[in-house]
Every structure is written in C-alpha cells, then in structure tokens.
Scaffold this active site. Structure first.
Site, PDB file in Angstrom:
ATOM      1  N   SER A 105     -12.891 -11.993  -1.845  1.00 46.32           N
ATOM      2  CA  SER A 105     -12.052 -10.735  -1.699  1.00 46.32           C
ATOM      3  C   SER A 105     -10.487 -11.052  -1.789  1.00 46.32           C
ATOM      4  O   SER A 105     -10.055 -11.681  -0.676  1.00 46.32           O
ATOM      5  CB  SER A 105     -12.258  -9.606  -0.572  1.00 46.32           C
ATOM      6  OG  SER A 105     -11.474  -8.443  -1.086  1.00 46.32           O
ATOM      7  N   ARG A 119       0.752  -1.128  -0.146  1.00 48.54           N
ATOM      8  CA  ARG A 119       0.178   0.022   0.114  1.00 48.54           C
ATOM      9  C   ARG A 119       0.835   1.199  -0.022  1.00 48.54           C
ATOM     10  O   ARG A 119       0.474   2.108  -0.540  1.00 48.54           O
ATOM     11  CB  ARG A 119      -1.138   0.053   1.157  1.00 48.54           C
ATOM     12  CG  ARG A 119      -2.118  -1.137   0.998  1.00 48.54           C
ATOM     13  CD  ARG A 119      -2.630  -1.417  -0.443  1.00 48.54           C
ATOM     14  NE  ARG A 119      -3.432  -2.415  -0.249  1.00 48.54           N
ATOM     15  CZ  ARG A 119      -3.705  -3.367  -1.052  1.00 48.54           C
ATOM     16  NH1 ARG A 119      -2.723  -3.792  -1.975  1.00 48.54           N
ATOM     17  NH2 ARG A 119      -4.842  -3.992  -1.305  1.00 48.54           N
TER      18      ARG A 119
END
Length: 408
Positions: free
Chosen positions: A177, A96
């Site tokens: 997911s 991230r």
C-alpha cells in the site's frame, strides 16, 4: 428518478478503484471521483481520471493542489519542524486536510449529499478525512466502503475487482500500500508486516541505495526567509519547485529513508517505511537555523509546542483551534529565521556544515576565547552565587550537606 451523488476521494489504487464500482452497485449512487494532485506521479493522473469515467463515474476531476499544498501546508510543517514521534514528517497527515477541503468544496458544487473515502477501519486516514470534513461541513454524510464491505483482505479485493472488471495496479506478488505526494512516500503491507523482514529493495523509488551513491559528499545550501525555504545554492525559487529540487538532490545521495514502528491514532502499532528526502533535509536545515536565530527560552518552549503540533496534525486536527493557535505562535517566532544553512549529503547521511544569518544571536565577541573577548568574566561569581543559592539551601536542610540519613 435521479440518484443521490457521492464525491469519492480517488487515488486510482486498489481500495478506491473497487470503491467506485461498489458505491454504484451496493449503494446505487452516482459517483464523482476526485483525484488530488499533491505531488504524486503526475503522468498517471489523466489515466486515473479516465479510469474512473470508464468505470461509470458521472464526473471525474484531477485537481492540481501542489502549489496550495506547498504554500499553505508544507510551509507550516517546516515552521513546526513537524515530525511525529520525532521521526515521521507527516506526509500523509498533511495532505488529508487539503484533499478534504477540496472534497467539501466539490460536494457543494455538485450538490452531493455524501462524501466517501477508501480508508480502512484500522488506519489513520479515516480519522483525518472524517474529522476534517466534519469540521468544514458538519451536515455532509460520510461513507467508508472499506469499513462496510465483506472483502476482508487485499487478495479478496483483487478477486472482487477482477469479477467486476475493475482494473487495479496491485498484484499478489507485490501487494504494497503506497501513498505518495510532494513530501515523500509511505509504504506498508505485504512483507513489511513482519517487523523482522528487511524492506525489499523495490519499495524505494525516490532515494538511491546508499551503497551505490558517490563517495564524495554533495554540498547544498538552503536559504530561508521568515522560516520558509526560498533558495537552493543561491537560486531563488517558489517553495513547490524548491521541494522538487530538494527531493532530487537528497534522493540521489541516498538520504531520506525511514523504517519505523509507529503508534497509530486508533491505538495499534504499525510498521511503516517512508521516503522523505526533501522533508527531512528541509526540516533539519530549518531547525539548525532556528538554533542560531531564536533565544534559549523560545527554543525550549517551541520544542515542546513542535511535539504538540505534530501530534495534532497526525491525529487529524488540522482544522482546530489548537493548530491555528500553534501556527500563530510559530508565525511570530519565524519573523527573523532568515539565513542560510550549508549541508553535506553523502551515502545516506546528512551533515550540517555551516549556518549564517543577519539576525544571528551568536555573538563571536562573547563566545571567543581569543583576543577580542567581551564576555564580562567578573560577573560570573555573583551569577553563580545566585544561581546555586536554592541548591545550597536544599543541601544544607534536606540533602547531602544536612547530615541526615537517607530513608527509603
């Protein structure tokens, strides 16, 4: 009149695919979709880039971040034996800040006012993206569509996508997911939300089922220089290639599966399944080599700081004074973490089989019980006398030797 621009972190999955169209329809923004290649399935990236353009994005880029990811992020994770809560090797948390760095750079290049992401309001990644973006450019405005829209379930998102001609890979039959990169795969949602359910066999793609693996162990030797892996079985290679190779070796031996209850940044517990064959293999090898090359006091202190490093990165604080300072400490400790670790992999198990280094602090002549023993045995009584002095004093005055009755 020209529209304002938004740079979207785009994966091609359900949430971000809906985000592209939603930002155009609901926010009247021109969308620039950025897909960062951090080691996920490479063959899909061009298709993902084109899908964004087909949905009306004014620009779409697939940025190859893999070498940078390995060099500047995963090497630091190996130094720190980075595992959150002692288990999870931080695969999503590590990618991230790298993606955020590129989002900010691209927003500057396109003159975008906004940066957007597809994270939910209860996930960790919203914290990581937004904290990183604000650390790098406090003036950029952030949009989080999934926190704003009234699509309250994955099923309603899929229905909205169908109504707006948004192609998505997720189906109601298998609504997982998944986030994958060079460091492994994270799988959640669907049947996994019941903590008593056994993870379905189809969620695992990087690791063979241990039941089907060969009964004979496979030996692998990981070589390190300055705390960074540099070779496998004597073959020198760049860290990116080495991680890819390690994923293959550990994966075919069924090693690297995790199923854990994890404490998220936002204060809830979550059931997460991970596949991290290379990450777990390399961290185990690295930690083993550290035990040979670092002294007791450094190992003890570093173990505490490794916990702090993993916690800081998990909580999105990659771009922070604390993480920079911890890496500076690690850089010093890794100067002599150079050598080889031999490991056997067998049916989902990992067994350290040997370790050696030119900088080893293990002295066989001091450790041996055979001929050649150089340990100063005559020093032991004096050492014990001083080492136990405080305990003798305590016992005599307050403890068992004092004759005092214990009072609760």
């Amino acid at each position: 009149m020209s529209k304002e621009k938004v740079v979207l972190a785009y994966s091609g999955g359900l949430d971000t695919s809906v985000c592209i169209k939603w930002l155009q329809v609901e926010k009247n923004l021109d969308v620039i979709a950025i897909c960062g290649n951090v080691g996920q399935d490479e063959k899909d990236l061009e298709w993902i880039r084109q899908k964004a353009l087909d949905m009306g994005a004014i620009a779409s880029e697939a940025v190859d971040m893999r070498a940078e990811y390995a060099r500047d992020f995963l090497s630091k994770a190996i130094w720190a034996n980075g595992k959150y809560e002692g288990v999870y090797p931080l695969l999503s948390a590590l990618s991230r800040p790298l993606i955020s760095k590129h989002l900010v750079e691209i927003a500057h290049r396109y003159g975008a006012k906004y940066v957007a992401h597809g994270c939910t309001g209860k996930g960790n990644d919203q914290v990581r993206f937004e904290t990183s973006i604000r650390a790098l450019d406090p003036d950029l405005e952030i949009i989080a569509p999934v926190r704003e829209w009234d699509l309250t379930s994955r099923e309603s998102e899929m229905e909205w996508a169908a109504a707006h001609d948004v192609p998505v890979p997720t189906t109601k039959k298998k609504p997982y997911s998944i986030d994958d990169n060079l460091w492994g795969r994270a799988i959640e949602c669907g049947v996994l939300e019941d903590t008593w359910n056994t993870p379905p066999a189809d969620i695992w793609t990087m690791t063979a089922d241990p039941v089907d693996c060969p009964a004979e162990p496979e030996t692998v030797i990981i070589g390190f220089e300055g705390g960074v892996p540099t070779s496998i079985n004597g073959e020198k290679m760049e860290l990116l290639d080495l991680i890819i190779k390690a994923n293959e070796i550990a994966g075919r031996n069924g090693y690297g599966r995790l199923d854990m209850i994890e404490d998220r940044v936002v204060g809830i517990k979550s059931r997460e399944c991970y596949e991290c064959p290379a990450a777990l293999l390399l961290i185990e090898a690295h930690h083993t080599l550290e035990t040979l090359c670092l002294d007791y006091e450094t190992l003890k202190e570093k173990a505490k700081l490794d916990v702090e490093w993993a916690s800081a990165v998990y909580r999105g604080l990659w771009f922070s004074q604390n993480r920079f300072a911890l890496d500076a400490y690690n850089a010093y400790t890794q100067k002599f973490v150079t050598g080889e670790v031999r490991i056997k992999l067998c049916r989902g198990g990992l067994f350290v089989d040997g370790v050696r280094s030119d900088y080893s602090l293990y002295d066989k002549n001091l450790a041996t019980y055979d001929e050649g023993d150089t340990f100063p045995h005559e020093a032991a009584p004096g050492f014990i006398e001083l080492h136990s002095m405080q305990h003798r004093t305590w016992s005599r005055v307050q403890g068992p030797g004092s004759g005092l009755q214990k009072v609760d």
